[in-house]
Design a protein around this motif. Structure first.
Motif: not given
Length: 124
Positions: A83, A34-35, A38, A29-32
């Protein structure tokens, strides 16, 4: 591994195929992503964290450190490309557009659009 010339789209396909074969796409997912991006960027930073500027300039001279840097750069790029794939972003077009905007926003000192060619901070 293939001997074909590399390009972004081929690498994105390989990453997607790798994830699909392991049933990992459900986690991308986008959230995962991006995490994870990072975290990998932080792992790259960790290699340089306490180096002097001079030491950081020579980081690729040590084979062990060079291997770690190369691996972390690959991890950062892999998550960034994944992403972009998930969000439908063409990373090369996005970068090209950003450079265009920065060229207008930060003209060279003394160039057109500047008053006296004053100093400015580099863009983020």
């Amino acid at each position: 591994m293939t001997d074909e010339p590399l390009d972004v789209a081929k690498l994105q396909r390989r990453l997607a195929e790798f994830a699909a074969a392991r049933d990992w796409r459900q986690y991308h997912t986008p959230k995962n992503l991006v995490a994870a991006l990072s975290v990998e960027a932080s792992e790259l930073l960790e290699i340089f964290q306490w180096l002097t500027p001079e030491e950081s300039s020579r980081v690729m001279a040590d084979p062990g450190t060079a291997h770690r840097v190369t691996d972390e750069v690959a991890d950062v790029l892999a998550y960034l490309l994944q992403l972009c794939e998930v969000l439908g972003i063409d990373p090369l077009a996005a970068l090209n557009a950003k450079i265009d905007r920065n060229e207008k926003r930060f003209p060279p000192p003394g160039g057109p659009g500047t008053d006296q060619g004053g100093e400015c901070d580099p863009p983020n």
